[in-house]
Motif scaffolding. Structure first.
Motif, PDB file in Angstrom:
ATOM      1  N   MET A  90       0.835  -1.203   0.000  1.00  0.00           N
ATOM      2  CA  MET A  90       0.000   0.000   0.000  1.00  0.00           C
ATOM      3  C   MET A  90       0.869   1.252   0.000  1.00  0.00           C
ATOM      4  O   MET A  90       0.591   2.224  -0.719  1.00  0.00           O
ATOM      5  CB  MET A  90      -0.922  -0.004   1.223  1.00  0.00           C
ATOM      6  N   LYS A  91       1.934   1.232   0.765  1.00  0.00           N
ATOM      7  CA  LYS A  91       2.844   2.375   0.853  1.00  0.00           C
ATOM      8  C   LYS A  91       3.462   2.694  -0.515  1.00  0.00           C
ATOM      9  O   LYS A  91       3.566   3.858  -0.907  1.00  0.00           O
ATOM     10  CB  LYS A  91       3.940   2.078   1.880  1.00  0.00           C
ATOM     11  N   VAL A  92       3.846   1.660  -1.249  1.00  0.00           N
ATOM     12  CA  VAL A  92       4.444   1.851  -2.581  1.00  0.00           C
ATOM     13  C   VAL A  92       3.397   2.374  -3.565  1.00  0.00           C
ATOM     14  O   VAL A  92       3.655   3.297  -4.336  1.00  0.00           O
ATOM     15  CB  VAL A  92       5.047   0.529  -3.113  1.00  0.00           C
ATOM     16  N   LEU A  93       2.197   1.804  -3.514  1.00  0.00           N
ATOM     17  CA  LEU A  93       1.141   2.202  -4.442  1.00  0.00           C
ATOM     18  C   LEU A  93       0.729   3.664  -4.273  1.00  0.00           C
ATOM     19  O   LEU A  93       0.386   4.336  -5.251  1.00  0.00           O
ATOM     20  CB  LEU A  93      -0.084   1.298  -4.259  1.00  0.00           C
ATOM     21  N   LEU A  94       0.766   4.158  -3.050  1.00  0.00           N
ATOM     22  CA  LEU A  94       0.368   5.550  -2.807  1.00  0.00           C
ATOM     23  C   LEU A  94       1.276   6.541  -3.527  1.00  0.00           C
ATOM     24  O   LEU A  94       0.878   7.685  -3.772  1.00  0.00           O
ATOM     25  CB  LEU A  94       0.344   5.837  -1.304  1.00  0.00           C
TER      26      LEU A  94
END
Length: 365
Positions: A90-94
């Protein structure tokens, strides 16, 4: 399926006050562009790319888009399996938030943001914002959207400290659910409910009652039923999803199967969404097969011609369908797509184990 890019091109063209003739010049005819914008025609990717470039919109290169697609698939896979790697990806996708507006993955990314909003309070996408893209979603995306509405909620953001406090608690409860800490999630949802009652907000109360129903589905079906019916009494808009979830879950238990059928029949009668109507009829079809009512099953399947699982469902009308290798392979592929197909898969495995010697003798397995 409609293509979101037509919707995007029309909005951006009007915002920039560019005529159909000016934008289409050198790419296609104005009438062709009009059809693209109104989604009566799906063009080649190269035409969309040229139109978006002419509007000055940033495009992801093919390698980066494929990387994004893989990460989005992983996010939803981790979510469904309660894998704690969810937070890492999720952190990367944001980091892609400002890069996807003209990507074919735009809608999938909006759904990702919707799910992320319940785990990261810095993400403020609402259900209403994403709902406007509903006509452009494929069946899988619509299922993700419906699941979120039912299980996570639609709490409107507010500067009110009490609302922010409830939202924070609910986000943590959702995370517990993703990690399968059922009882921790239940206790926290109960706390949220108490706060919502104090705020006297019916919408908020019904949201949390639905979440409590979701928690109890596979733990205590009778308690889940009470929560869902209470949610519907506060807001009838939850009837469509609540009745489907209750009906589909009750089908899996002989004790509640007939009651489940009644919920499905009542739900499909008032259902206005075509996608959900198909889900209801799938479940009712499975009910008739379980009770070996081939006449009703043949009647229902006539309305399932547009169902993406029609091949597997059609096999269920054949004699000894449990022994059909194509049926077994079909269930293997579908078992992770819904609780009903997982139930059918487990039921078929039990059937094959029970008749293992007969199956082997006849070379069916």
């Amino acid at each position: 399926m409609k293509d979101y890019r037509g919707f995007l091109i029309r909005n951006e063209r009007k915002r920039l006050n560019i005529s159909l003739e000016a934008l289409s010049h050198g790419i296609c005819s104005p009438s062709y562009l009009s059809k693209i914008e109104n989604n009566t025609l799906i063009a080649n990717d190269s035409i969309y790319d040229l139109l978006l470039e002419k509007l000055g919109m940033q495009l992801l290169d093919k390698v980066e888009e494929e990387k994004l697609r893989s990460m989005l698939d992983l996010f939803f896979k981790y979510y469904m399996s309660s894998n704690q790697q969810l937070l890492k990806i999720m952190k990367v996708l944001l980091e892609y938030k400002d890069k996807v507006s003209s990507s074919t993955l735009f809608i999938q990314y909006q759904l990702f943001l919707l799910y992320a909003s319940e785990m990261n309070l810095q993400v403020t996408v609402s259900v209403k914002e994403v709902e406007k893209y509903y006509p452009y979603m494929d069946n899988q995306q619509r299922e993700y959207f419906h699941l979120f509405r039912l299980s996570s909620g639609n709490i409107v953001l507010s500067e009110n400290d009490d609302w922010i406090y409830v939202r924070t608690l609910k986000a943590k409860a959702n995370l517990y659910m993703y990690q399968k800490h059922i009882f921790k999630a239940y206790d926290l949802y109960k706390t949220c409910l108490s706060c919502a009652v104090e705020l006297r907000n019916k919408n908020l109360i019904s949201e949390i009652l639905c979440s409590l129903g979701w928690v109890c589905l596979n733990v205590d079906i009778e308690q889940a039923e009470k929560y869902y019916l209470s949610a519907v009494s506060y807001d009838s808009g939850y009837q469509q999803l609540a009745f489907y979830n209750l009906g589909a879950t009750m089908l899996q238990n002989k004790k509640y199967r007939k009651k489940g059928k009644r919920y499905l029949q009542k739900g499909v009668k008032h259902c206005k969404d075509e996608f959900m109507k198909i889900k209801y009829k799938e479940a009712l079809f499975i009910y008739t097969v379980l009770y070996e009512d081939k006449k009703d099953a043949k009647s229902i399947i006539k309305d399932l011609s547009d169902c993406e699982h029609i091949d597997v469902l059609s096999m269920m009308l054949k004699e000894h369908y449990q022994l059909n290798v194509d049926y077994q392979n079909g269930l293997m592929k579908l078992k992770d797509t819904s609780v009903l197909f997982k139930f059918l898969y487990c039921k078929n495995c039990e059937f094959l184990r029970k008749y293992k010697d007969i199956c082997s003798l006849n070379e069916w397995i």
